[in-house]
Design an enzyme around this catalytic site. Structure first.
Site, PDB file in Angstrom:
ATOM      1  N   LYS A 120     -78.480 -24.475   3.271  1.00  0.00           N
ATOM      2  CA  LYS A 120     -78.333 -25.611   4.186  1.00  0.00           C
ATOM      3  C   LYS A 120     -79.375 -25.514   5.274  1.00  0.00           C
ATOM      4  O   LYS A 120     -79.818 -24.405   5.622  1.00  0.00           O
ATOM      5  CB  LYS A 120     -76.945 -25.584   4.837  1.00  0.00           C
ATOM      6  CG  LYS A 120     -76.487 -26.915   5.387  1.00  0.00           C
ATOM      7  CD  LYS A 120     -75.934 -27.754   4.269  1.00  0.00           C
ATOM      8  CE  LYS A 120     -75.257 -29.012   4.701  1.00  0.00           C
ATOM      9  NZ  LYS A 120     -74.430 -29.545   3.613  1.00  0.00           N
TER      10      LYS A 120
HETATM   11  N1  GLU Z   1     -75.479 -32.604   1.838  1.00  0.00           N
HETATM   12  C1  GLU Z   1     -74.714 -32.830   0.637  1.00  0.00           C
HETATM   13  C2  GLU Z   1     -73.568 -31.836   0.544  1.00  0.00           C
HETATM   14  O1  GLU Z   1     -73.106 -31.316   1.529  1.00  0.00           O
HETATM   15  C3  GLU Z   1     -75.595 -32.909  -0.593  1.00  0.00           C
HETATM   16  C4  GLU Z   1     -76.337 -31.660  -0.931  1.00  0.00           C
HETATM   17  C5  GLU Z   1     -77.365 -31.825  -2.052  1.00  0.00           C
HETATM   18  O2  GLU Z   1     -77.401 -32.865  -2.699  1.00  0.00           O
HETATM   19  O3  GLU Z   1     -78.104 -30.875  -2.247  1.00  0.00           O
HETATM   20  O4  GLU Z   1     -73.037 -31.595  -0.516  1.00  0.00           O
END
Ligand code: GLU
Length: 435
Positions: A120
């Protein structure tokens, strides 16, 4: 419920979480680790992030001042594939929050069994206070400092809170300046730059699919018998609300940073979306009143009378102070970490079924996987195929969780989901010879 009209400017108080994200992640992990009898060594190995990067992100504002933001990219676990997870622009983004969200991605990709690990990113800026040009500048500065640890087979970001397809377009461009154009370095891109049909709606679609499956199994209700309330009207909440309505549900309440909007007979969502996107508006629902709509304060929103409650905004939205007001029999976690462990236990004791984030909101990363695959293939799939494959993957995971829950007497959906996911990560680590 209050009938006072909402303030016109966007309050930010709704965004201050009651409990830290890392504490919630720890609670989620420990319960499942206890359930499967995970040793202390394995707990430490699995929970410790692979790599944490913290960078400065300076910005010369258009008003002549200068601000230095902090940026993070945390790669939690890559044993099952490249690190995968969004980038969030939020004043609350800090090391603890990003770390918790990175770890949550590890279990999400493992649970839905797609070949990624978890990561993240975050920058602690408030996108609502920045111009388009300033946002582009922040994005480029941030990417120029973390680009060495990104890559299509290394770490693949995506949108999250405060970022969108345009942000991803700037990332592709900035990464390309240093490494050559490669759209597979990021997902959630605009269609014109190798984005995938269905990606923007994917998280909301997964929320709708898992929510309807659980409503049938747990409440014995069909969509047209369901009253749904959705907290948050960003990419996840808005699309989930629209898809629930399309499936025949009555969406009785939605909320955003300005507060909640409730109509027991059902909201006209097309009108709500038009209001949000109105010319000259601030992008919030502040002041929305379409006849029969009652304003609900943030504090009262979780107590709205409904069958299914979808927290799709921030972490720790349901906590020890408001959990008793929840009337829904089903909670579907559109956001990451929206229920504190204490509140989770209270809901479970009351027989409220909670569909955990790593299952309910996995639709986004599932279609990110399809986008990444299409980029490698250099071939675009059709939206109906994408939606069908998303449905297959997320409902398979849903059934896996139900089966795992049945194996552990008294386990919640969350405990079962985490138990499955942690076991898959442990297996991959063992196969690679980690311990
Ligand atoms: N931000 C989204 C999540 O928390 C998508 C993550 C992604 O597609 O890599 O799942």
């Amino acid at each position: 419920m209050s009938v006072t009209p909402p303030p016109v400017s966007s309050p930010t108080v709704a965004e201050v979480p009651k409990m830290g994200a890392y504490e919630i992640a720890t609670g989620n992990f420990n319960r499942a680790a206890d359930l499967i009898g995970l040793s202390d060594e394995w707990r430490t190995l699995i929970r410790t992030p692979f790599r944490e990067m913290k960078v400065e992100v300076p910005l010369h504002r258009e008003d002549g001042t200068m601000t230095v933001f902090q940026g993070y990219r945390i790669q939690h676990n890559g044993s099952r594939g490249p690190f995968k997870g969004g980038i969030r622009f939020s004043p609350l983004a800090d090391e603890q929050e990003v770390k918790a969200l990175a770890e949550t991605m590890t279990y999400k990709t493992a649970l839905v069994n797609i070949p990624f690990g978890g990561g993240k990113g975050g920058v602690n800026c408030d996108p609502r206070t920045l111009t388009e040009h300033e946002l582009e500048h922040v994005t480029r500065r941030y990417v120029s400092r973390i680009h060495l640890i990104l890559g299509p087979n290394r770490d693949v970001p995506a949108p999250d809170m405060g970022t969108n397809a345009q942000t991803m377009a700037w990332i592709v461009d900035q990464y390309g300046r240093q490494h050559g154009y490669n759209p597979a370095v990021v997902t959630g891109k605009p269609l014109e730059l190798g984005g995938s049909p269905g990606r923007a709606q994917a998280t909301g679609r997964g929320v709708m699919l898992t929510g309807l499956a659980a409503a049938k199994d747990h409440l014995g209700k069909d969509p047209n018998e369901l009253r749904v309330a959705v907290q948050g009207f960003g990419n996840v909440g808005m699309n989930a609300a629209l898809l629930f309505a399309e499936a025949g549900c009555t969406v009785v309440a939605v909320s955003d940073v300005s507060g909640g909007y409730h109509n027991p007979d059902g909201l006209d969502l097309d009108a709500v979306v038009r209001y949000k996107n109105r010319e000259g508006g601030d992008g919030t629902l502040a002041g929305y009143d379409n006849g029969g709509v009652e304003y609900v304060s943030h504090a009262d929103f979780m107590g709205v009378d409904c069958d299914m409650l979808v927290p799709a905004a921030i972490e720790s939205a349901i906590h020890d102070e408001n959990v008793d007001s929840v009337k829904a029999k089903l909670v579907v976690e559109g956001a990451n970490l929206p229920v504190t462990p204490e509140a989770d236990q209270i809901l479970q004791d009351r027989g409220v079924l909670v569909i955990p984030d790593i299952l309910a909101n996995a639709g986004g990363v599932i279609v990110s996987y399809f986008e990444w695959s299409q980029n490698f293939q250099q071939y675009r799939w059709k939206e109906e195929d994408i939606n069908a494959r998303l449905e297959d993957i997320i409902l398979t995971a849903y059934r896996d969780v139900i089966a795992e829950k049945a194996r552990h007497d008294g386990a919640s959906m969350r405990d079962a989901a985490f138990a499955l996911a942690i076991a898959r990560v442990q297996k991959a680590e063992k196969l690679r010879g980690a311990l």
